[in-house]
Write an enzyme that holds these catalytic residues in place. Structure first.
Site, PDB file in Angstrom:
ATOM      1  N   ASP A   1     -18.010 -43.993  15.898  1.00 52.00           N
ATOM      2  CA  ASP A   1     -16.648 -43.857  15.404  1.00 52.00           C
ATOM      3  C   ASP A   1     -15.644 -44.608  16.264  1.00 52.00           C
ATOM      4  O   ASP A   1     -15.763 -44.667  17.488  1.00 52.00           O
ATOM      5  CB  ASP A   1     -16.260 -42.371  15.377  1.00 52.00           C
ATOM      6  N   LYS A   2     -14.612 -45.117  15.591  1.00 43.65           N
ATOM      7  CA  LYS A   2     -13.530 -45.783  16.304  1.00 43.65           C
ATOM      8  C   LYS A   2     -12.616 -44.773  16.979  1.00 43.65           C
ATOM      9  O   LYS A   2     -12.243 -44.930  18.141  1.00 43.65           O
ATOM     10  CB  LYS A   2     -12.717 -46.654  15.340  1.00 43.65           C
TER      11      LYS A   2
END
Length: 357
Positions: free
Chosen positions: A76-77
């Site tokens: 995930d960013k």
């Protein structure tokens, strides 16, 4: 991303915002690195960057192509994540002066092989939700206990479908040759979103059937679901929350070979003991499809596309679940481990769906 959830017939007031402070992921490698070989293995901590953005920064610094850097999975960013990457050890000295606000090299070792997609066992998560009252905390406790005991559906999370949640629309056009995308990585990502969209629709339908089977009599269900009476009777006898059907494709859990469910006592025992799990279809070529009653349902979520298909666990089992309520801060912290490809945000959403009164 702020989210408010309701649980059961009374509200469970918690807010979840995916951020590096409240969402931490640590990759669990598939195997132990040998400590020798021509490939440099780096444990990277990143925040506010996608895996591809992180790799792009390192590749540009070294003057190499992104594909020269190996990784096991996308992270995930909007999180603090730790994951392993590999590259040729000839770049080791050049990396000694590498610096980035969002990237830190934590440790290094060596291995004989490049890390490739899928070379991970799972991920360990730390998540914090906020604005939790004591009543809600008790319900979260109970929901986590039930998830640890029964498992949960393995939906693809909202991250799979892009910022606007519609990547699958273009993905369908690409998969059917109705649109073009020059970047092969982007094209694959979009087509995967379409496959994931159909999988989620199928899994939602199966869960809907599970709910109806648990709530109505056999005669009502025969008309409602258009399923054979004897199949409904078999489903109603099952204790597991996911009701298996004739023709389902099973897979050894947490990894192994595919085989068809035959409704034997041995199959049920192994399913209940987590030795095997049920799978759903990621449509495409070269993939095994369900048969019989399960196949009749699955075909509504199948599609002929120009991409390879696969099967994905429809039901998974989070492990090592821990939960802590901080009443002073009105926060609830949880740790858990998921198999590769499973989404922590789905577990958070699953907590909200549990009917605990």
């Amino acid at each position: 991303m702020d989210r408010f959830y309701s649980l059961g017939h009374s509200s469970i007031d918690f807010h979840f915002k995916q951020s590096p402070r409240d969402f931490v992921v640590e990759e669990i490698p598939l195997y132990e690195f040998s400590g020798e070989g021509e490939h440099l293995i780096l444990l990277i901590r990143k925040k506010n960057l996608t895996t591809n953005e992180m790799i792009g920064q390192i590749a540009r610094y070294l003057g190499i192509k992104n594909k020269e850097i190996g990784y096991a999975g996308l992270k995930d960013k909007h999180a603090m994540t730790k994951q392993y990457i590999s590259l040729h050890k000839k770049y080791e000295e050049a990396l000694e002066n590498f610096q980035s606000d969002g990237i830190k090299i934590i440790s290094k070792t060596y291995h004989n092989n490049k890390i490739r997609i899928g070379h991970l066992k799972g991920n360990r998560f730390y998540i914090k939700v906020k604005k939790v009252n004591p009543t809600s905390a008790q319900k979260i406790d109970e929901a986590l206990k039930n998830i640890e005991k029964d498992g949960m559906p393995n939906f693809f999370g909202y991250q799979r479908f892009g910022n606007d949640g519609d990547n699958h629309i273009l993905g369908e056009k690409l998969a059917k040759g109705e649109a073009r995308e020059r970047n092969p990585r982007v094209k694959k990502l979009l087509i995967n979103a379409y496959q994931s969209h159909l999988f989620n629709l199928w899994l939602s339908r199966r869960l809907e059937i599970n709910s109806l089977v648990s709530s109505f009599g056999a005669e009502e269900l025969e008309k409602l679901l258009n399923l054979p009476n004897n199949e409904i009777a078999k489903m109603q006898k099952q204790k597991h929350p996911f009701k298996l059907m004739s023709g389902d494709i099973m897979e050894h859990y947490p990894k192994g070979k595919l085989f068809e469910f035959e409704a034997t006592e041995e199959d049920f025992r192994r399913f209940n003991e987590r030795d095997i799990s049920v799978t759903g279809l990621l449509c495409g070529k070269k993939v095994r499809v369900a048969s019989d009653v399960a196949g009749e349902i699955e075909k509504d979520y199948n599609d002929e596309i120009n991409a390879d298909g696969a099967r994905r666990y429809a039901w998974v089992y989070p492990e090592d679940i821990e939960g802590r309520f901080n009443q002073v801060e009105a926060q609830y912290e949880m740790n858990f481990t998921l198999p590769k490809g499973s989404y922590a945000t789905v577990l958070i959403e699953e907590i909200a769906k549990r009917k605990i009164i």
